[in-house]
Design a protein around this motif. Structure first.
Motif, PDB file in Angstrom:
ATOM      1  N   ASP A  80      -2.413  -6.200 -12.840  1.00  0.00           N
ATOM      2  CA  ASP A  80      -3.064  -5.366 -14.272  1.00  0.00           C
ATOM      3  C   ASP A  80      -1.272  -4.690 -14.736  1.00  0.00           C
ATOM      4  OD1 ASP A  80      -5.485  -5.815 -13.498  1.00  0.00           O
ATOM      5  OD2 ASP A  80      -5.879  -3.622 -13.165  1.00  0.00           O
ATOM      6  N   SER A 101     -17.693  -1.370  -4.059  1.00  0.00           N
ATOM      7  CA  SER A 101     -17.614  -1.824  -3.252  1.00  0.00           C
ATOM      8  C   SER A 101     -17.475  -2.453  -1.600  1.00  0.00           C
ATOM      9  CB  SER A 101     -15.717  -2.658  -4.037  1.00  0.00           C
ATOM     10  OG  SER A 101     -15.916  -2.149  -5.468  1.00  0.00           O
ATOM     11  N   MET A 157      -7.424  -5.159  -1.908  1.00  0.00           N
ATOM     12  CA  MET A 157      -7.594  -5.647  -3.067  1.00  0.00           C
ATOM     13  C   MET A 157      -7.170  -4.758  -4.598  1.00  0.00           C
ATOM     14  SD  MET A 157     -11.471  -7.519  -1.353  1.00  0.00           S
ATOM     15  CE  MET A 157     -12.037  -6.702  -3.024  1.00  0.00           C
ATOM     16  N   ASN A 158      -7.179  -3.468  -4.040  1.00  0.00           N
ATOM     17  CA  ASN A 158      -6.717  -2.640  -5.132  1.00  0.00           C
ATOM     18  C   ASN A 158      -5.401  -2.707  -5.397  1.00  0.00           C
ATOM     19  OD1 ASN A 158      -9.486  -2.005  -6.030  1.00  0.00           O
ATOM     20  ND2 ASN A 158      -8.936  -0.215  -5.152  1.00  0.00           N
ATOM     21  N   ARG A 159      -4.685  -2.645  -4.311  1.00  0.00           N
ATOM     22  CA  ARG A 159      -3.157  -2.515  -5.206  1.00  0.00           C
ATOM     23  C   ARG A 159      -3.335  -4.199  -5.560  1.00  0.00           C
ATOM     24  NH1 ARG A 159       0.117  -3.433   0.547  1.00  0.00           N
ATOM     25  NH2 ARG A 159      -1.657  -3.239   1.718  1.00  0.00           N
ATOM     26  N   ARG A 160      -3.111  -5.396  -5.291  1.00  0.00           N
ATOM     27  CA  ARG A 160      -3.060  -6.669  -5.729  1.00  0.00           C
ATOM     28  C   ARG A 160      -3.562  -6.263  -7.608  1.00  0.00           C
ATOM     29  NH1 ARG A 160      -4.698 -12.322  -3.123  1.00  0.00           N
ATOM     30  NH2 ARG A 160      -3.464 -13.252  -3.897  1.00  0.00           N
ATOM     31  N   LYS A 161      -4.644  -5.903  -7.069  1.00  0.00           N
ATOM     32  CA  LYS A 161      -5.449  -6.056  -8.534  1.00  0.00           C
ATOM     33  C   LYS A 161      -5.028  -5.225  -9.342  1.00  0.00           C
ATOM     34  CE  LYS A 161      -9.536  -4.462 -11.629  1.00  0.00           C
ATOM     35  NZ  LYS A 161     -10.738  -4.071 -11.111  1.00  0.00           N
ATOM     36  N   LYS A 162      -4.011  -4.100  -8.817  1.00  0.00           N
ATOM     37  CA  LYS A 162      -3.677  -2.931 -10.003  1.00  0.00           C
ATOM     38  C   LYS A 162      -1.906  -3.641  -9.488  1.00  0.00           C
ATOM     39  CE  LYS A 162      -5.436   1.186  -8.166  1.00  0.00           C
ATOM     40  NZ  LYS A 162      -5.360   2.693  -7.396  1.00  0.00           N
ATOM     41  N   TYR A 213     -10.335  -3.287   1.433  1.00  0.00           N
ATOM     42  CA  TYR A 213     -10.234  -2.521   0.020  1.00  0.00           C
ATOM     43  C   TYR A 213      -9.293  -2.401  -0.693  1.00  0.00           C
ATOM     44  CZ  TYR A 213     -12.372   0.140  -3.434  1.00  0.00           C
ATOM     45  OH  TYR A 213     -12.435   0.582  -5.431  1.00  0.00           O
ATOM     46  N   GLY A 214      -8.320  -1.980   0.574  1.00  0.00           N
ATOM     47  CA  GLY A 214      -7.221  -1.080  -0.435  1.00  0.00           C
ATOM     48  C   GLY A 214      -5.876  -2.408  -0.937  1.00  0.00           C
ATOM     49  N   GLN A 237     -18.322   3.483  -7.759  1.00  0.00           N
ATOM     50  CA  GLN A 237     -17.518   2.312  -8.002  1.00  0.00           C
ATOM     51  C   GLN A 237     -17.263   1.603  -6.335  1.00  0.00           C
ATOM     52  OE1 GLN A 237     -18.761  -0.196  -9.603  1.00  0.00           O
ATOM     53  NE2 GLN A 237     -18.145  -1.912  -8.469  1.00  0.00           N
ATOM     54  N   ASP A 238     -15.979   2.545  -5.608  1.00  0.00           N
ATOM     55  CA  ASP A 238     -15.435   2.383  -4.741  1.00  0.00           C
ATOM     56  C   ASP A 238     -16.365   2.179  -3.524  1.00  0.00           C
ATOM     57  OD1 ASP A 238     -13.286   2.418  -5.793  1.00  0.00           O
ATOM     58  OD2 ASP A 238     -12.604   4.543  -5.707  1.00  0.00           O
TER      59      ASP A 238
END
Length: 127
Positions: free
Chosen positions: A124, A7, A116-121, A113-114, A3-4
């Motif tokens: 969460d 993305s 967006m992932n940090r923001r998503k985490k 991507y990094g 998935q990474d």
């Protein structure tokens, strides 16, 4: 394909589309420019997939074997890029600069991507 990687490829495609549209204002031969961007995009996506495969395979190896394997894979990827770049230079209907521009968005895509992932985490963890 993970998935990474999917993305990352999607982000690369969005960046490439932005570069394609922006370049159309400055380049006279639109078809040549679009073919160069398209070829660069295809090479960028292939680089991401091949890198993922090499890293996944090297995880199961001893450190020395993994290091040698990843070096070999890196060299083969670079030889492939050089071969395609040489073909792009020789083919008159491909804009070489557009091809080079098509190779560049991988690094910004990784940063995006990094982020967006940090923001998503972070969102969460707040829930």
């Amino acid at each position: 394909m993970s998935q990474d990687t999917r993305s990352l490829i999607k982000i690369v495609l969005v960046l490439e589309l932005i570069l394609l549209v922006a370049g159309m204002f400055f380049i006279k031969n639109h078809l040549s420019y679009a073919l160069g961007i398209l070829l660069g995009t295809a090479v960028s996506a292939a680089r991401l997939v091949l890198l993922e495969r090499a890293l996944n395979k090297s995880v199961d190896m001893s450190p020395t074997d993994a290091q040698n394997y990843t070096r070999l894979q890196y060299g083969l990827r670079m030889i492939g890029i050089l071969a395609i770049a040489f073909a792009a230079i020789k083919l008159p209907f491909i804009n070489v600069w557009a091809f080079v521009i098509g190779l560049l968005p991988v690094q910004p895509a990784v940063y995006i991507y990094g982020f967006m992932n940090r923001r998503k985490k972070g969102s969460d963890a707040a829930q």
